[in-house]
Design an enzyme around this catalytic site. Structure first.
Site, short mmCIF file in Angstrom:
data_model
loop_
_atom_site.label_atom_id
_atom_site.label_comp_id
_atom_site.label_asym_id
_atom_site.label_seq_id
_atom_site.Cartn_x
_atom_site.Cartn_y
_atom_site.Cartn_z
CG HIS A 177 25.89 38.52 18.96
ND1 HIS A 177 27.15 38.72 19.48
CD2 HIS A 177 26.07 37.78 17.84
CE1 HIS A 177 28.04 38.12 18.71
NE2 HIS A 177 27.41 37.55 17.70
CD GLU A 178 23.19 36.01 15.78
OE1 GLU A 178 23.43 36.20 14.57
OE2 GLU A 178 24.00 35.48 16.55
CG HIS A 181 26.36 39.45 13.32
ND1 HIS A 181 27.64 39.94 13.28
CD2 HIS A 181 26.37 38.45 14.25
CE1 HIS A 181 28.40 39.28 14.13
NE2 HIS A 181 27.66 38.37 14.74
CD GLU A 262 30.78 36.49 16.06
OE1 GLU A 262 29.93 36.46 16.97
OE2 GLU A 262 30.49 36.50 14.85
#
Length: 655
Positions: A177-178, A181, A262
């Site tokens: 997930h990070e 980003h 998100e």
């Protein structure tokens, strides 16, 4: 949504941020004017009724109102610029400001070791330098964030609760997930947001300081001074309330910018592993855990929009993240909320000890190469979007690195000799000259280390020489600026020592210079140029790529033409210029290294959709002869790195 669309979406969000920031500044300027002009009107007025400025009064005192407005705008702007400048040293600065602890490859604690391995594998799979890794040791909540402006200065931070509560698959989901980003431009936007919002929040901080000072002065002063303290107190209260305008707008901006991203990051985390259990399991544990995702020992307000899950409580209007249950159901539509209660029961008293994840990072398991078809879509779809195959490839590669090379990549002494060893020539005479240069510029010890490491280089396979640079880069970038500049010069001399620059030497030099520039000057900006504005740079790049991969001039010319025809399908004006003979033809430059380097710097200013078209066309040029060598593959990765398009490490197979 692919990488290029995500980058454009991030830029659109930036425009929204700027608009909302302007509205916030207007509101604050109006409030400051109201307070100060009201004080001016009521100064010396002994009546108990306060008078507010009306339109006629404002028009007759425009110089005062204008002065107040300019001072306020200037103060907000300077405060934002100061904060942005303070963040320019990279994502590690953000992590350290929150009290996070840096984790290195030397760590022996099983949970930290597991975290480092997961981040390293994802960096290899993504085709970016290894980010710095941090842990918030005093935070029991399950959370994480990525900070920085570019892939060259990124840092990933997780809480102690994340390490102790999540399984390896769940941790991989969070880190995936990070990484989404980092790769999709969210991290740069979020870090910039920290700086921009500081300007509209700082007035409230000043108001709080004035309130505290006035309160302290009122207690210690005699009666004759308490009236003055009271006035200061009222001024401080006014600034504090005005500051809450900034707080409201700041939270609104963060919510508007980050909430939808998100969902996209969750979906990208699924793509890393091709299964939802990891990221969904982490979200479920946050919902079930008593401490949830809240941060207790640090002020999470500045980084709330960066976090994996909300770090504090906000109402739905101002929440920076979608509700947990919505995120879980987006991943698992048939999710039963009763599962949260059952999971909470299981989690009571249960803590991960990491015993199941003690991994031998220097294992010598055989490297299992995986082949990927070379087509325009296959390549552009993987830019910034690695999948399970790339993760398996990266994990297999990391485990297959010989022990000496792995240790060198993580050694403050040997990381630099390792990178230089990648450039040492197979010819003994040329290699001797290169080693003498290293000894002269660095030391005899560094030259000896590079020579020793060069003997180990062939074991991992030629396809992963650039990945060794990715692993070693975090230690290289920490050197002083003067040393980094000398390193860039040394690399250039090593490459040109025999008067011939091969494809890999050029590729390594490109990637190293790009990573160093991003680390030293991290605020890279994407351009708005179109392909039609840069015909000479486009022609130079395609001519070089065609010649490097095709020995016969006639075949190279056809490869060039195939790439140009692809660009013509993307941009009709290019086709029109080609048809009328106004677009440059196949013409390899004499000094291909300098010309290509110059062309790539220019082409980095292209808008994202034009970069996508450029890479698609380059793939057609490279694979025109039905095969792709490892040198061509690494050249393509170097071109992508220079254009800030992270391409995963493929073992190419034409098809």
């Amino acid at each position: 949504m692919n990488f290029f669309q995500s980058q454009d979406e991030a830029r659109r969000k930036t425009r929204i941020l700027i608009l909302m920031f302007i509205l916030a500044v207007i509101a604050i300027v109006a409030a400051v004017n109201l307070v100060i002009t009201a004080l001016v009107i009521n100064a010396g007025d002994e009546t108990e009724t306060a008078t507010l400025p009306d339109f006629d009064w404002i028009m007759s005192h425009l110089s005062l109102v204008g002065g107040i407005s300019l001072v306020t705008i200037g103060f907000i702007s300077l405060s934002s610029l100061y904060k942005i400048a303070s963040l320019s040293s990279g994502g590690g600065k953000v992590a350290r400001s929150l009290g996070a602890t840096l984790i290195t490859a030397e760590t022996r604690e099983p949970l930290r070791r597991r975290l480092y391995n997961v981040v390293e594998e994802m960096a290899i799979a993504s085709g970016i330098p290894m980010p710095e890794v941090y842990v918030l040791e005093r935070e029991a909540g399950i959370n994480a964030f990525a900070a920085g402006f570019t892939t060259g200065d990124a840092a990933v931070t997780v809480t102690r609760g994340t390490l102790e509560t999540l399984s390896r698959d769940e941790l991989q989901g969070v880190i995936g997930h990070e990484f989404s980003h980092i790769l999709n431009g969210d991290m740069r936007l979020n870090t910039r947001l920290m700086g921009v919002l500081f300007g509209i929040l700082v007035i409230g901080l000043i108001g709080r300081a004035v309130l505290n000072s006035a309160r302290y002065g009122a207690v210690r002063s005699d009666n004759s001074r308490r009236d003055g303290a009271g006035a200061i107190y009222l001024a401080g209260l006014a600034l504090f309330l005005i500051g809450y305008i900034g707080v409201f707008f700041g939270q609104l901006i963060k919510a508007a910018v980050s909430r939808q991203r998100e969902f996209l990051a969750d979906a990208s985390a699924v793509q890393f592993a091709r299964q939802t259990q990891g990221i969904a399991g982490a979200l479920k544990k946050i919902a079930a855990a008593q401490q949830g995702s809240e941060l207790q020992t640090v002020d999470s307000d500045e980084v709330s929009h960066m976090l994996f899950a909300t770090g504090a409580s906000f109402n739905s209007l101002l929440a920076t993240h979608p509700p947990l249950l919505r995120r879980i159901k987006a991943l698992e539509p048939n999710f039963d909320e009763a599962e949260i209660d059952r999971l909470a029961e299981q989690m009571r008293g249960q803590i991960q000890n990491g015993s199941e994840v003690i991994e031998e990072s220097t294992a010598t398991a055989g490297f299992a190469a995986q082949h990927f078809a070379v087509t325009p879509d296959a390549v552009t779809e993987t830019v910034g979007m690695p999948d399970e195959g790339h993760m398996q490839l990266a994990s297999s590669f990391r485990r297959s690195i010989p022990e000496n090379l792995y240790r060198a990549a993580h050694s403050g002494t040997d990381a630099l000799p390792l990178v230089l060893a990648l450039l040492l020539d197979a010819n003994e005479a040329v290699r001797r000259i290169q080693l003498d240069l290293i000894a002269e510029q660095l030391s005899g010890t560094a030259a000896m280390a590079a020579e020793t490491l060069q003997r180990e280089m062939q074991k991992p396979g030629a396809a992963f020489r650039l990945s060794l640079l990715q692993i070693a880069f975090p230690l290289i970038k920490t050197r002083p600026l003067e040393q980094l500049e000398r390193l860039a010069d040394l690399v250039e001399h090593l490459i040109k020592v025999d008067g011939v620059v091969d494809t890999f030497e050029f590729a390594l030099g490109c990637v190293l210079k790009t990573h160093l520039n991003d680390a030293v000057q991290p605020q890279h900006r994407h351009g708005n140029l179109r392909l039609t504005q840069l015909p000479e740079a486009v022609a130079t790049l395609f001519s070089v790529v065609a010649k490097q991969g095709h020995a016969e001039a006639g075949i190279a010319g056809k490869a060039y033409q195939q790439g140009m025809e692809s660009l013509g399908r993307h941009e009709r004006r290019i086709k029109m210029l080609m048809d009328t003979g106004q677009w440059p033809g196949y013409a390899p430059p004499g000094d291909w290294v300098f010309s290509t380097d110059t062309a790539l710097k220019t082409l980095d200013g292209l808008r994202m959709l034009d970069k996508q078209a450029l890479i698609s066309a380059l793939v057609l040029t490279i694979s025109h002869d039905g095969k792709v060598t490892s040198d061509e593959a690494e050249l393509l990765r170097a071109i992508c790195a220079t254009l800030h398009l992270p391409l995963p490490p493929f073992v190419f197979d034409a098809g």
